[in-house]
Design a protein around this motif. Structure first.
Motif, PDB file in Angstrom:
ATOM      1  N   ALA A   1       0.836  -1.151  -0.093  1.00  0.00           N
ATOM      2  CA  ALA A   1      -0.016   0.032  -0.039  1.00  0.00           C
ATOM      3  C   ALA A   1       0.791   1.247  -0.018  1.00  0.00           C
ATOM      4  O   ALA A   1       0.402   2.354   0.607  1.00  0.00           O
ATOM      5  CB  ALA A   1      -0.879   0.061   1.304  1.00  0.00           C
ATOM      6  N   ASP A   2       2.092   1.359  -0.781  1.00  0.00           N
ATOM      7  CA  ASP A   2       2.712   2.459  -0.587  1.00  0.00           C
ATOM      8  C   ASP A   2       3.335   2.766  -1.931  1.00  0.00           C
ATOM      9  O   ASP A   2       4.253   3.569  -2.196  1.00  0.00           O
ATOM     10  CB  ASP A   2       4.068   2.227   0.368  1.00  0.00           C
ATOM     11  CG  ASP A   2       4.996   1.104  -0.252  1.00  0.00           C
ATOM     12  OD1 ASP A   2       4.533   0.307  -1.030  1.00  0.00           O
ATOM     13  OD2 ASP A   2       5.730   0.597   0.673  1.00  0.00           O
ATOM     14  N   ALA A   3       2.891   2.318  -3.255  1.00  0.00           N
ATOM     15  CA  ALA A   3       3.403   2.687  -4.432  1.00  0.00           C
ATOM     16  C   ALA A   3       2.104   2.365  -5.356  1.00  0.00           C
ATOM     17  O   ALA A   3       1.169   1.429  -5.262  1.00  0.00           O
ATOM     18  CB  ALA A   3       4.525   1.870  -4.835  1.00  0.00           C
ATOM     19  N   PHE A   4       2.187   3.118  -6.397  1.00  0.00           N
ATOM     20  CA  PHE A   4       1.213   2.998  -7.777  1.00  0.00           C
ATOM     21  C   PHE A   4       2.150   2.139  -8.971  1.00  0.00           C
ATOM     22  O   PHE A   4       3.156   2.356  -9.018  1.00  0.00           O
ATOM     23  CB  PHE A   4       0.595   4.152  -8.092  1.00  0.00           C
ATOM     24  CG  PHE A   4      -0.511   4.635  -7.268  1.00  0.00           C
ATOM     25  CD1 PHE A   4      -1.700   4.338  -7.179  1.00  0.00           C
ATOM     26  CD2 PHE A   4       0.132   5.513  -6.154  1.00  0.00           C
ATOM     27  CE1 PHE A   4      -2.497   5.128  -6.161  1.00  0.00           C
ATOM     28  CE2 PHE A   4      -0.725   6.268  -5.181  1.00  0.00           C
ATOM     29  CZ  PHE A   4      -2.137   5.981  -5.415  1.00  0.00           C
ATOM     30  N   GLY A   5       1.341   1.620  -9.476  1.00  0.00           N
ATOM     31  CA  GLY A   5       1.930   0.977 -10.922  1.00  0.00           C
ATOM     32  C   GLY A   5       0.601   0.063 -11.603  1.00  0.00           C
ATOM     33  O   GLY A   5      -0.357  -0.298 -11.287  1.00  0.00           O
ATOM     34  N   GLY A   6       1.050  -0.080 -13.018  1.00  0.00           N
ATOM     35  CA  GLY A   6       0.082  -0.883 -13.722  1.00  0.00           C
ATOM     36  C   GLY A   6       1.086  -1.772 -15.010  1.00  0.00           C
ATOM     37  O   GLY A   6       2.183  -1.176 -15.031  1.00  0.00           O
ATOM     38  N   ALA A   7       0.423  -2.736 -15.308  1.00  0.00           N
ATOM     39  CA  ALA A   7       1.160  -3.550 -16.288  1.00  0.00           C
ATOM     40  C   ALA A   7      -0.003  -3.980 -17.335  1.00  0.00           C
ATOM     41  O   ALA A   7      -0.983  -4.337 -17.125  1.00  0.00           O
ATOM     42  CB  ALA A   7       1.815  -4.601 -15.562  1.00  0.00           C
ATOM     43  N   VAL A   8       0.600  -3.717 -18.665  1.00  0.00           N
ATOM     44  CA  VAL A   8      -0.049  -4.388 -19.859  1.00  0.00           C
ATOM     45  C   VAL A   8       0.835  -5.516 -20.439  1.00  0.00           C
ATOM     46  O   VAL A   8       1.799  -5.527 -20.728  1.00  0.00           O
ATOM     47  CB  VAL A   8      -0.317  -3.364 -20.793  1.00  0.00           C
ATOM     48  CG1 VAL A   8      -1.366  -3.872 -22.043  1.00  0.00           C
ATOM     49  CG2 VAL A   8      -1.047  -2.322 -20.168  1.00  0.00           C
ATOM     50  N   MET A   9       0.014  -6.901 -20.482  1.00  0.00           N
ATOM     51  CA  MET A   9       0.949  -7.962 -20.919  1.00  0.00           C
ATOM     52  C   MET A   9       0.282  -8.527 -22.245  1.00  0.00           C
ATOM     53  O   MET A   9      -1.106  -8.677 -22.229  1.00  0.00           O
ATOM     54  CB  MET A   9       1.019  -8.909 -20.032  1.00  0.00           C
ATOM     55  CG  MET A   9       2.045  -8.766 -18.905  1.00  0.00           C
ATOM     56  SD  MET A   9       1.440  -7.315 -17.599  1.00  0.00           S
ATOM     57  CE  MET A   9      -0.131  -8.048 -16.946  1.00  0.00           C
TER      58      MET A   9
END
Length: 386
Positions: A203-211
């Motif tokens: 609960a301390d960072a953001f991010g996304g990924a597209v595979m």
């Protein structure tokens, strides 16, 4: 699913000074030796990602069984990139009625300004989906399980319908984090994750990924990221990569705790329904058994509360569970969901006996979580009796 040793020990850098984790290069400018390299080196600029980004992309490919992964600053941006990379003005998309609310908002609001029409479909009605497909349909957007309400679609059937018609399929796989489900193996073209949730895990960072494993979609995603200037910061990429090392261990704890809680909640008199795909009582349990190898810590239940006052009494009595958006961290969370439910007419939400509550079972002792919910139930019962 155990994490492959290659993922845990994926290391690079200076061979004379090897470290467990790759360096975090906080850089916009990349210094290059000559004119030819200036315009041809990859990466030639920090926005395209540096060492830690490449390691995280490799880890996500390993998790999802993909050949290509790209990173974004949040889960919503990953969903938006995946969808937008498949459409142009004059196209239309179909989206499951149970997808993540901000994804639905992007499709119905932002895509509209881009000349793309969005229409929802019942996630449990594959035959009905066929009737909604138009000549200009370019993408079908799925989430399994559905956000808040946890429907499991017949994904292989839906992807088969789409593939026969040349339509891209996109699935939000955040709930399983790639540990318990690999959408690409089910026929999905593009899998998306909010790294903010289980991959980061704290609960301390953001991010996304597209595979994806399709070169056509990979190229379109690369072009869109470049044209829109989308990138993930080095520190957030590092936090996500670090989270992958313990992901499987944490997910199995979340799974065990959530299943204990869900089974216990089924026996509580002030709970009218528990909505967890791994429970035999769930209407899509057979699809879950076929497509998933496990379950995470997120599920819902219906609390027999008739008013805001009763719901507030239940929530105010809790001491371990906290109210807060997002999930996937070490802390247990609970939120009332009714204010977020904007669904098609006639779906199951009209027949509920109470308020929909979403639970994330964290890493605390499950007995403490049960005792905490008991405090809430006692407070609710007290209000009902006065």
């Amino acid at each position: 699913m155990k994490l492959p040793t290659r993922l845990i020990h994926n290391r690079s850098g200076n061979p004379a000074r090897r470290t467990v984790n790759p360096p975090v290069e906080r850089a916009s400018t990349v210094l290059l030796p000559d004119r030819e390299q200036l315009y041809n080196a990859k990466p030639g600029y920090g926005r395209m990602g540096l060492s830690v980004h490449r390691e995280l992309e490799a880890a996500m490919c390993e998790l999802e069984g993909a050949s290509d992964a790209r990173l974004t600053p949040s889960g919503l941006s990953a969903c938006a990139v995946a969808i937008a990379s498949c459409v142009s003005a004059g196209d239309s998309v179909l989206l499951s009625d149970s997808v993540y609310g901000p994804t639905r908002r992007f499709c119905e609001k932002r895509l509209k300004t881009m000349g793309v029409e969005a229409q929802r479909f019942d996630p449990r009605n594959a035959d009905g989906l066929v009737d909604l497909i138009r000549p200009d349909t370019r993408a079908i957007i799925l989430e399994a399980p559905g956000s808040l309400t946890f429907e499991i679609s017949d994904t292989p059937r839906l992807t088969s319908i789409a593939r026969e018609r040349g339509i891209a399929t996109i699935m939000d796989n955040t709930w399983s984090a790639g540990v318990f489900c690999q959408p690409l193996a089910l026929g999905v073209d593009i899998s998306v994750q909010a790294l903010t949730k289980y991959v980061v895990g704290h609960a301390d960072a953001f991010g996304g990924a597209v595979m994806t494993s399709d070169a056509r979609y990979a190229g379109a995603i690369d072009d869109l990221l470049e044209d829109w200037g989308i990138s993930l910061g080095a520190d957030d990429a590092y936090a996500a990569l670090r989270g992958t090392r313990t992901l499987s261990t944490r997910l199995h704890h979340h799974q065990a705790s959530a299943l204990k809680l869900a089974s216990w909640l089924q026996e509580q008199p002030l709970v009218s329904d528990v909505i967890h795909p791994a429970l035999p009582s769930h209407p899509d349990h057979e699809f879950w058994k076929r497509d998933f190898t496990g379950s995470s810590g997120l599920f819902s239940f219906v609390l027999q509360a008739a008013s805001n006052h009763e719901v507030d009494a239940f929530l105010s009595a809790l001491e371990v569970f906290e109210l807060g958006f997002s999930w996937g961290g070490f802390e247990s969370l609970i939120i009332p969901c009714d204010e977020q439910l904007t669904r098609l007419p006639g779906d199951w939400t009209g027949d509920r006996n109470g308020w929909l509550m979403r639970v994330h079972a964290g890493l605390e002792d499950t007995r403490d979580l049960m005792e905490d919910l008991d405090r809430g139930f006692a407070a609710l019962a007290n209000v009902k009796n006065t």
